[in-house]
Write a protein that holds these residues in place. Sequence first.
Motif, PDB file in Angstrom:
ATOM      1  N   SER A 192      70.067 -92.752 101.877  1.00 50.01           N
ATOM      2  CA  SER A 192      69.783 -92.039 103.126  1.00 50.01           C
ATOM      3  C   SER A 192      71.061 -91.483 103.735  1.00 50.01           C
ATOM      4  O   SER A 192      71.056 -90.381 104.293  1.00 50.01           O
ATOM      5  CB  SER A 192      68.997 -92.920 104.110  1.00 50.01           C
ATOM      6  OG  SER A 192      69.627 -94.132 104.335  1.00 50.01           O
ATOM      7  N   PRO A 231      65.584 -95.102 105.306  1.00 55.25           N
ATOM      8  CA  PRO A 231      64.902 -95.575 104.094  1.00 55.25           C
ATOM      9  C   PRO A 231      63.566 -96.178 104.489  1.00 55.25           C
ATOM     10  O   PRO A 231      63.352 -96.489 105.668  1.00 55.25           O
ATOM     11  CB  PRO A 231      65.849 -96.656 103.560  1.00 55.25           C
ATOM     12  CG  PRO A 231      66.623 -97.132 104.731  1.00 55.25           C
ATOM     13  CD  PRO A 231      66.616 -96.029 105.768  1.00 55.25           C
ATOM     14  N   ALA A 233      64.278 -91.767 102.466  1.00 59.95           N
ATOM     15  CA  ALA A 233      64.569 -92.195 101.084  1.00 59.95           C
ATOM     16  C   ALA A 233      63.751 -93.446 100.798  1.00 59.95           C
ATOM     17  O   ALA A 233      63.630 -94.323 101.648  1.00 59.95           O
ATOM     18  CB  ALA A 233      66.062 -92.499 100.922  1.00 59.95           C
TER      19      ALA A 233
END
Length: 199
Positions: free
Chosen positions: A20, A87, A129
Amino acid sequence: MSRAPIVLGIAGSPRRFGNSDRLLGAALAGAREAGAETRTLVAADAGLRHCLGCNACSLDGECVQHDGGPALYRAIDEADAIIVVTPVYFASVPGVLKVLIDRMQPYWARTYALKRPRPARRPGAILIARGGGDPYGFEHAEATVRSAFAVLDIDVLDVLATPGVDRPADLEAHPEVLERAHALGAVVTAEATKRLIER
Ligand SMILES: Cc1cc2nc3c(=O)[nH]c(=O)nc-3n(C[C@H](O)[C@H](O)[C@H](O)COP(=O)(O)O)c2cc1C
């Protein structure tokens, strides 16, 4: 207005320099190339205590806690655009980012409890992510950030969600994703510049 727009990147992972952070780095590079001044706020380093749910902010629009809150609120208020990267952790955002998001409650209180005029709308974007190994997706992480953006009067221009990245440098195998993040940083900057001129 002739100054460069300030694009604030909020890094939501407790792991530094992972996927990320790479997404955010690309987006902020794109923003700078499009003329922005960029700033980064790392949620895990922001020195924030969790929201107490005391609702004191509904009385005067201010948080009662003495921690990293004032610096956080200054960073949010000074930004012309905000990009949040996170994330996926257990289908949602990591605790460090959730703590930061919960501390947005004073903005909610100013609008909905105190009925103060809403600030000018600003553009933003969400970068995600994730490993992708579990079946529960990224939509809850996205919704959590969108909920905070709604309270901050941020218009989400786009969401870039990247599955299949788990080890910290996995994203390097996906240069096309980094290019999309870079382009999104430029799009956010162009919109922030336009709104600054219109103001
Ligand atoms: C505690 C924890 C929970 C995670 N939960 C999920 C999940 O629910 N879904 C998923 O796709 N990936 C999950 N992951 C994988 C991360 O999203 C992935 O490793 C991501 O690339 C981490 O981003 P970062 O490098 O920026 O820290 C989890 C990782 C950790 C450490």
